[in-house]
Design an enzyme around this catalytic site. Structure first.
Site, mmCIF file in Angstrom:
data_model
loop_
_atom_site.group_PDB
_atom_site.id
_atom_site.type_symbol
_atom_site.label_atom_id
_atom_site.label_comp_id
_atom_site.label_asym_id
_atom_site.label_seq_id
_atom_site.Cartn_x
_atom_site.Cartn_y
_atom_site.Cartn_z
ATOM 1 N N HIS A 1 -2.045 -12.216 6.191
ATOM 2 C CA HIS A 1 -2.269 -10.661 6.740
ATOM 3 C C HIS A 1 -3.441 -10.558 7.928
ATOM 4 C CE1 HIS A 1 -2.166 -6.344 5.768
ATOM 5 N NE2 HIS A 1 -2.938 -6.401 6.220
ATOM 6 N N ASP B 1 1.325 -9.454 9.849
ATOM 7 C CA ASP B 1 2.180 -10.530 9.399
ATOM 8 C C ASP B 1 2.179 -11.481 9.614
ATOM 9 O OD1 ASP B 1 0.655 -8.671 6.297
ATOM 10 O OD2 ASP B 1 3.126 -8.193 6.052
ATOM 11 N N GLU C 1 -3.324 -12.740 0.074
ATOM 12 C CA GLU C 1 -2.504 -12.279 1.403
ATOM 13 C C GLU C 1 -3.653 -13.342 2.364
ATOM 14 O OE1 GLU C 1 -1.334 -8.079 2.646
ATOM 15 O OE2 GLU C 1 -0.560 -7.932 0.852
ATOM 16 N N ALA D 1 0.647 -1.375 0.169
ATOM 17 C CA ALA D 1 0.128 -0.393 0.063
ATOM 18 C C ALA D 1 0.598 1.013 -0.372
ATOM 19 C CB ALA D 1 -0.873 -0.093 1.146
ATOM 20 N N SER E 1 -1.459 2.323 4.112
ATOM 21 C CA SER E 1 -1.360 1.007 5.075
ATOM 22 C C SER E 1 -2.090 0.750 5.967
ATOM 23 C CB SER E 1 0.243 0.394 4.818
ATOM 24 O OG SER E 1 0.613 -0.186 5.430
#
Length: 276
Positions: free
Chosen positions: A244, A198, A241, A184, A189
């Site tokens: 994430h 993460d 993702e 991002a 972000s």
């Protein structure tokens, strides 16, 4: 006493005085060191008397107020102000929406709390710790690979990715476009919120692991959802993702999964229901 003896005695006196002064100072230093050691022992004994079964407490930093990066332009600031004036965030801070179109509110504050070498906002520390601990009890290993990021950190990460693609032969525009599919823009972000982690290896192969299967079944019980899924790319603008995870609260996480909604959809759904 002869004249020579007097001169010899007189010349020795300053040396003797200096020696005595040094000896006195050395003694003072030794005594001070002993007092420090005694204090340390006393403190250790005091803390040793506490209940050893108490959970470890987070290491908490000072609250951080989010601000635009040093390289931000006036135009970027005007653009951000326009988005913020149009988009209305919900009152629940755990549902703050941050994406390519909606920047993090300027009023946002993060109180970083370290979990391993990474930090998250202290508001999610307990739930995250419980999830990691319970997963371990089930034989599943979870660790935080990346947590809270400042705007400056995000700028460095994005620029590094762009340069990597340029070194592969891409133009500036191509490299930026590809990089923004997984990273991002600064101020856009979710990592700025302190509500994102993460987990484990940031790799597509994570989706094939036992850890991912455990998270798919249990993450909602701790208030976490997989933020970017393959079936929601058209809405989030971010590729799948599997590593994430975003904290939204237990009730919200369960409801999002029940409705099969990503955060963008869920926020609009709540607004339609009048839950602002």
């Amino acid at each position: 006493m002869t004249e020579n003896s007097i001169r010899e005695y007189t010349s020795r006196r300053p040396k003797q005085q200096r020696r005595r002064t040094k000896e006195t100072m050395a003694a003072v230093v030794v005594i001070a060191a002993m007092l420090v050691c005694m204090s340390a022992v006393a403190i250790s004994i005091c803390f040793a008397g506490k209940d050893q079964g108490e959970p470890a407490q987070p290491t908490v930093g000072m609250p951080i107020r989010m601000e635009s990066g040093a390289n931000g332009t006036a135009q970027a600031g005007q653009e951000q102000g326009t988005y913020e004036s149009v988009f209305q965030q919900l009152s629940d801070p755990f549902l703050v929406l941050v994406n390519d179109e909606v920047p993090l509110p300027d009023s946002w504050e993060v109180t970083p709390s370290f979990i391993g070498e990474e930090s998250v906002d202290i508001r999610i520390y307990d739930q995250l710790s419980s999830m990691i601990r319970d997963a371990q009890a089930d034989g599943v290993s979870i660790w935080v690979c990346s947590g809270y990021r400042s705007v400056e950190d995000q700028e460095i990460i994005l620029n590094r990715e762009i340069e990597l693609h340029k070194n592969e032969g891409m133009s500036e525009e191509e490299a930026r476009e590809l990089s923004l599919r997984t990273i991002a823009r600064p101020k856009h972000s979710e990592h700025h919120t302190g509500f994102v982690v993460d987990l484990n290896d940031v790799d597509d192969a994570f989706e094939e692991t036992e850890t991912y299967r455990w998270l798919s079944e249990h993450a909602e019980d701790y208030g976490f959802v997989q933020r970017y899924r393959s079936d929601k790319v058209d809405i989030t603008g971010i590729d799948n993702e599997s590593w994430h995870y975003r904290y939204v609260g237990v009730e919200n996480a369960r409801e999002m999964n029940r409705l099969n909604m990503c955060l963008e959809e869920y926020v609009e759904y709540l607004k339609e229901q009048g839950n602002v």
